[in-house]
Design an enzyme around this catalytic site. Structure first.
Site, PDB file in Angstrom:
ATOM      1  N   GLU A  80     -26.170  35.445   2.830  1.00  0.00           N
ATOM      2  CA  GLU A  80     -25.095  35.611   2.225  1.00  0.00           C
ATOM      3  C   GLU A  80     -25.025  34.661   0.747  1.00  0.00           C
ATOM      4  O   GLU A  80     -24.908  33.697   1.196  1.00  0.00           O
ATOM      5  CB  GLU A  80     -23.690  35.722   2.987  1.00  0.00           C
ATOM      6  N   LYS A 109      -3.906  27.995  10.606  1.00  0.00           N
ATOM      7  CA  LYS A 109      -4.677  26.940   9.908  1.00  0.00           C
ATOM      8  C   LYS A 109      -5.270  27.772   8.839  1.00  0.00           C
ATOM      9  O   LYS A 109      -6.274  28.256   8.766  1.00  0.00           O
ATOM     10  CB  LYS A 109      -5.654  26.490  10.947  1.00  0.00           C
ATOM     11  N   SER A 131     -17.111  32.217   7.785  1.00  0.00           N
ATOM     12  CA  SER A 131     -18.576  32.465   7.729  1.00  0.00           C
ATOM     13  C   SER A 131     -19.095  32.526   9.058  1.00  0.00           C
ATOM     14  O   SER A 131     -18.486  32.309  10.121  1.00  0.00           O
ATOM     15  CB  SER A 131     -19.249  31.250   7.038  1.00  0.00           C
ATOM     16  N   GLU A 162      -8.503  24.845   3.757  1.00  0.00           N
ATOM     17  CA  GLU A 162      -7.940  23.754   3.106  1.00  0.00           C
ATOM     18  C   GLU A 162      -8.194  23.784   1.729  1.00  0.00           C
ATOM     19  O   GLU A 162      -7.899  23.176   0.879  1.00  0.00           O
ATOM     20  CB  GLU A 162      -8.846  22.145   3.743  1.00  0.00           C
ATOM     21  N   CYS A 201     -16.067  39.607   1.423  1.00  0.00           N
ATOM     22  CA  CYS A 201     -16.876  39.979   2.687  1.00  0.00           C
ATOM     23  C   CYS A 201     -17.122  41.567   2.619  1.00  0.00           C
ATOM     24  O   CYS A 201     -18.050  41.808   3.219  1.00  0.00           O
ATOM     25  CB  CYS A 201     -16.191  39.628   3.963  1.00  0.00           C
TER      26      CYS A 201
HETATM   27  P1  NAD Z   1     -15.527  28.919   6.423  1.00  0.00           P
HETATM   28  O1  NAD Z   1     -16.391  29.533   7.561  1.00  0.00           O
HETATM   29  O2  NAD Z   1     -16.352  28.015   5.828  1.00  0.00           O
HETATM   30  O3  NAD Z   1     -14.168  28.542   6.561  1.00  0.00           O
HETATM   31  C1  NAD Z   1     -13.420  29.165   7.546  1.00  0.00           C
HETATM   32  C2  NAD Z   1     -12.253  28.451   8.149  1.00  0.00           C
HETATM   33  O4  NAD Z   1     -13.188  27.575   9.045  1.00  0.00           O
HETATM   34  C3  NAD Z   1     -11.464  27.227   7.285  1.00  0.00           C
HETATM   35  O5  NAD Z   1     -10.246  27.444   7.892  1.00  0.00           O
HETATM   36  C4  NAD Z   1     -12.313  26.188   7.549  1.00  0.00           C
HETATM   37  O6  NAD Z   1     -11.396  24.951   7.319  1.00  0.00           O
HETATM   38  C5  NAD Z   1     -12.824  26.318   9.029  1.00  0.00           C
HETATM   39  N1  NAD Z   1     -14.056  25.633   9.318  1.00  0.00           N
HETATM   40  C6  NAD Z   1     -15.119  25.362   8.206  1.00  0.00           C
HETATM   41  N2  NAD Z   1     -16.208  24.637   8.838  1.00  0.00           N
HETATM   42  C7  NAD Z   1     -15.746  24.290  10.125  1.00  0.00           C
HETATM   43  C8  NAD Z   1     -16.566  23.705  11.235  1.00  0.00           C
HETATM   44  N3  NAD Z   1     -17.652  23.292  11.187  1.00  0.00           N
HETATM   45  N4  NAD Z   1     -15.688  23.749  12.439  1.00  0.00           N
HETATM   46  C9  NAD Z   1     -14.590  24.481  12.562  1.00  0.00           C
HETATM   47  N5  NAD Z   1     -13.829  24.953  11.577  1.00  0.00           N
HETATM   48  C10 NAD Z   1     -14.623  24.963  10.373  1.00  0.00           C
HETATM   49  O7  NAD Z   1     -15.456  30.125   5.401  1.00  0.00           O
HETATM   50  P2  NAD Z   1     -14.985  30.204   3.783  1.00  0.00           P
HETATM   51  O8  NAD Z   1     -16.056  29.469   2.986  1.00  0.00           O
HETATM   52  O9  NAD Z   1     -13.525  29.636   3.895  1.00  0.00           O
HETATM   53  O10 NAD Z   1     -15.038  31.942   3.663  1.00  0.00           O
HETATM   54  C11 NAD Z   1     -15.858  32.497   3.269  1.00  0.00           C
HETATM   55  C12 NAD Z   1     -16.736  33.144   4.458  1.00  0.00           C
HETATM   56  O11 NAD Z   1     -15.689  34.002   4.931  1.00  0.00           O
HETATM   57  C13 NAD Z   1     -17.754  34.260   3.867  1.00  0.00           C
HETATM   58  O12 NAD Z   1     -18.892  34.144   4.615  1.00  0.00           O
HETATM   59  C14 NAD Z   1     -17.121  35.456   4.004  1.00  0.00           C
HETATM   60  O13 NAD Z   1     -17.888  36.675   4.200  1.00  0.00           O
HETATM   61  C15 NAD Z   1     -16.195  35.221   5.139  1.00  0.00           C
HETATM   62  N6  NAD Z   1     -15.304  36.298   5.230  1.00  0.00           N
HETATM   63  C16 NAD Z   1     -15.373  37.324   6.152  1.00  0.00           C
HETATM   64  C17 NAD Z   1     -14.527  38.394   6.167  1.00  0.00           C
HETATM   65  C18 NAD Z   1     -14.553  39.497   7.235  1.00  0.00           C
HETATM   66  O14 NAD Z   1     -13.631  40.225   7.283  1.00  0.00           O
HETATM   67  N7  NAD Z   1     -15.816  39.762   8.058  1.00  0.00           N
HETATM   68  C19 NAD Z   1     -13.297  38.328   5.575  1.00  0.00           C
HETATM   69  C20 NAD Z   1     -13.232  37.122   4.614  1.00  0.00           C
HETATM   70  C21 NAD Z   1     -14.188  36.157   4.680  1.00  0.00           C
END
Ligand code: NAD
Length: 488
Positions: free
Chosen positions: A379, A177, A230, A180, A285
């Site tokens: 963050e 997945k 996140s 989006e 990240c």
């Molecule tokens: P996000 O958490 O908003 O989304 C990640 C995934 O979760 C997406 O596929 C999204 O569709 C899904 N999602 C979003 N809200 C949801 C919900 N309420 N319930 C279920 N699924 C949901 O993250 P983002 O904005 O796409 O990415 C940025 C974040 O990712 C930052 O916090 C960054 O630090 C983190 N990140 C961490 C690493 C790591 O290795 N720790 C690596 C890359 C990114």
């Protein structure tokens, strides 16, 4: 911005075919100029189930192949990544907004991840021992079955490659997945895997948002869930997947502290700190988010200010992902200013001529931040660094240790002893010494501590082998007529 005809409407990829599913479509925008580049289906639990059924059907034949046979497909796939490097790089650039150079580095990293996956036959040699006369015990690594991978927006090509090559090479079949917001790179991933000879159903994509993630966490036939995103969502996914008795590793957000000591090389430190906080527009990240300046480091801060002048939004500094992200980042800067911090370089209200619809924030340095401010604790995920002044190394380490997160930390110093002190005492999974973005390279694994990761083990490298497999233990008496008691 334009993408090819086939990418202008994203479809799910199930059982080797792209399928239009007729669900509510959402627009996909390029953050470079805000233009619409594609549409995406918001899939449901039914689509997840179709993908799981395809993956389940493909599993027995895929798992029955030898490891050496499975990796042959990934040798070909890696060659295809190289062949299509320019196109894949452009795609990341267009859908994510990072610069072409940053996008290229991302695709190169995906190739490196495939190199680790194809070396699996050299790494996994099963254990065998004669435990008593004529009796042998052996341990073999077996795949889990259908597994899932949920990815974020900031590395549309690389993060899917953290999970897909290792999980598949090890004999699992997968439902992915993608974010989006950036679904296009994974479409090409599916096409190239098919071209490399991956059997239908081994890799599937279901596009959408929260509904798809929840259906993945709840589906009884998915054995393991890998999540990157996140911390807020990582917690939800970890709790939901494990409460449904799946194994789960969920990587979350970050607030990386760079500790700068007065003996640090000023030029190297300033350029490293600025590159770390501004690379990929701070949407890594592993990005520097807080600089803890120990004692007299004003000369280094002055050089950092000079370094930011080399950054030109829309040229060597990419966009942030969305209008909401820009608003959030600018809100953090305004709040810090209102609370008494000093804005040394201000990236607010940045527009790029010719790309007025794009989402740009200039590099921002905030000085005299205190530990109670939001910019010190939360963050921000933009090209912003908060400077906290500390009187000595103990205080600096205490500030780093006070963060809820723990992805990365780094120290800049010329003293080996002081660097070792930080390596030992920083509360983070990945530590840099005179390196602003301390990403371990294969075969070393990637993963943070504290609220930056939930679950056991890391997501890549050797650690991922544990995650994607289960051990089968066999005890064999080779000579059944022998009267040996195997326990003897
Ligand atoms: P996000 O958490 O908003 O989304 C990640 C995934 O979760 C997406 O596929 C999204 O569709 C899904 N999602 C979003 N809200 C949801 C919900 N309420 N319930 C279920 N699924 C949901 O993250 P983002 O904005 O796409 O990415 C940025 C974040 O990712 C930052 O916090 C960054 O630090 C983190 N990140 C961490 C690493 C790591 O290795 N720790 C690596 C890359 C990114």
């Amino acid at each position: 911005m334009n993408v090819s005809e086939t990418l202008s409407e994203v479809k799910n990829f199930i059982d080797g075919k792209f399928e239009r599913n007729g669900q509510n479509a959402m627009d996909v925008l390029s953050p470079i100029d805000g233009s619409k580049i594609s549409t995406l289906p918001l899939s449901s639990g039914l689509d997840v189930d179709s993908a799981v059924q395809a993956a389940k059907k493909a599993f027995p034949a895929w798992a029955a192949m030898t490891l050496k046979e499975r990796v042959q497909i990934f040798f070909r796939y890696r060659a295809l990544l190289e062949k299509h490097m320019e196109e894949l790089t452009n795609l990341v650039h267009i859908e994510n907004g990072k610069t072409y150079g940053e996008a290229k580095a991302e695709v190169e990293k995906s190739m490196e991840l495939c190199e680790f996956a194809v070396s699996m036959p050299q790494i996994i040699v099963n254990e065998v021992q004669e435990v008593s006369k004529g009796v042998e015990c052996r341990i073999e690594r077996k795949p889990l079955g259908v597994v899932a991978s949920i990815t974020p927006f900031n590395f549309p090509n690389m993060v899917p490659h953290w999970t897909m090559p290792n999980a598949l090479v090890l004999g699992n079949t997968m439902v992915m997945k993608p974010s989006e917001i950036v679904p296009l790179s994974t479409v090409r991933m599916a096409e190239l895997l098919k071209e490399a000879g991956l059997p239908d159903g081994v890799f599937n994509i279901v596009n959408g948002g929260k509904d798809v993630v929840e259906a993945i966490c709840d589906h009884k036939d998915i054995e393991a869930v890998s999540f990157v995103g996140s911390t807020k969502v990582a917690k939800i996914v970890y709790q939901r997947a494990t409460s449904n008795l799946k194994r789960c590793v969920a990587l979350g957000g970050a607030k990386n502290h760079l500790l700068v000591l007065p003996d640090a090389n000023p030029e190297m430190t300033a350029s490293n700190v600025v590159a770390s906080m501004s690379g990929c527009a701070g949407q890594r990240c592993m990005a520097a988010s807080v600089m803890v300046g120990v004692d007299k480091v004003q000369h280094i801060i002055d050089r950092m200010v000079d370094e930011t002048k080399k950054l030109v939004p829309g040229d060597n500094l990419g966009s942030v992902i969305s209008a909401e992200a820009k608003k959030r980042i600018e809100g953090y800067i305004a709040e810090a200013e209102a609370n008494g911090a000093k804005i040394l370089v201000d990236g607010r209200n940045t527009t790029v001529p010719g790309k007025e619809g794009g989402f740009y924030v200039g590099p921002t340095i905030i000085d005299y931040v205190t530990t109670d401010m939001s910019v010190a604790r939360e963050e921000i995920f933009g090209p912003v660094i908060s400077i906290i002044r500390a009187k000595d190394l103990d205080e600096a380490i205490a500030i780093e240790n006070g963060s809820d997160y723990g992805n990365a930390a780094a120290v800049f110093t010329q003293s080996g002893g002081l660097a070792k002190e930080v390596i030992d005492r920083a509360s983070a999974g990945m530590i840099g010494v005179n390196i602003g973005v301390p990403v371990p390279r294969e075969p070393f694994s990637f993963g943070g501590w504290n609220e930056s990761k939930f679950g056991v083990g890391d997501i890549t490298g050797r650690s991922s082998i544990e995650f994607w497999t289960q051990n089968k233990k066999t005890t064999i008496k080779w000579n059944p007529e022998a009267r040996t008691n195997w326990m003897s």
